[in-house]
Design an enzyme around this catalytic site. Sequence first.
Site, PDB file in Angstrom:
ATOM      1  N   TYR A  27       0.842  -1.197   0.000  1.00 22.47           N
ATOM      2  CA  TYR A  27       0.000   0.000   0.000  1.00 22.47           C
ATOM      3  C   TYR A  27       0.880   1.252   0.000  1.00 22.47           C
ATOM      4  O   TYR A  27       0.673   2.173  -0.795  1.00 22.47           O
ATOM      5  CB  TYR A  27      -0.935  -0.019   1.215  1.00 22.47           C
ATOM      6  N   GLU A  49     -11.921   5.580   4.375  1.00 21.59           N
ATOM      7  CA  GLU A  49     -11.334   6.491   5.369  1.00 21.59           C
ATOM      8  C   GLU A  49     -12.318   6.719   6.513  1.00 21.59           C
ATOM      9  O   GLU A  49     -11.916   6.811   7.675  1.00 21.59           O
ATOM     10  CB  GLU A  49     -10.936   7.822   4.728  1.00 21.59           C
ATOM     11  N   TRP A  57      -5.212   1.896   9.857  1.00 20.05           N
ATOM     12  CA  TRP A  57      -5.470   1.714   8.432  1.00 20.05           C
ATOM     13  C   TRP A  57      -5.250   0.261   7.998  1.00 20.05           C
ATOM     14  O   TRP A  57      -5.943  -0.223   7.111  1.00 20.05           O
ATOM     15  CB  TRP A  57      -4.609   2.676   7.623  1.00 20.05           C
TER      16      TRP A  57
END
Length: 196
Positions: A27, A49, A57
């Site tokens: 990522y 988000e 995350w």
Amino acid sequence: MSTSLRRGDDGRPRCAWVGADPIYERYHDDEWGVTLHGDRALYEKLSLEAFQSGLSWITILRRREGFRRAFDGFDWNRVADYDDADVARLMADEGIIRNRAKIEATIANARVLREWLADEPGGLDALVWSHRPAPRTPGDRPARLDELPATTAESIALARALKARGLRFVGPTTAYALMQSAGLVDDHLAGCWRAG
């Protein structure tokens, strides 16, 4: 090497928040800070988000395919038609974060987008990117994780603009995380191989 950087198994220095997780590493290398355009792609990022709020995350990344499956590939025209049975289905889906407020916000946001983007295709993309700050210069790149902001004047303005359109779960911190992940800002730390 700075404690804000971590050298990966491939020898490349990366922002230390990546840790040793290969999912996070991919990522970081391939998506975070890379220019992202398109209403559907930005709706997905904005939704993820929002689900990330209060979590790490990596928790979202590990469930991203589950979210895509559960929310019909983040096709807002389909998500906008979700009803109470879909909310119940999503609340029972172990492949996603089962938070009713965030699920309902994702559906409500799809309804806003269906109406807005029917008249103004590309409107979400244009609105998000109109809040892009000036690019970093080599001299103003953060060297430490604690130098990265949680919000900026631009993210506050973006959150206000999204809320004015009727979108939910889009505070300034979520807006700034979107700006980072969609490449409006490049917050790779000085010394990271992806910086600049």
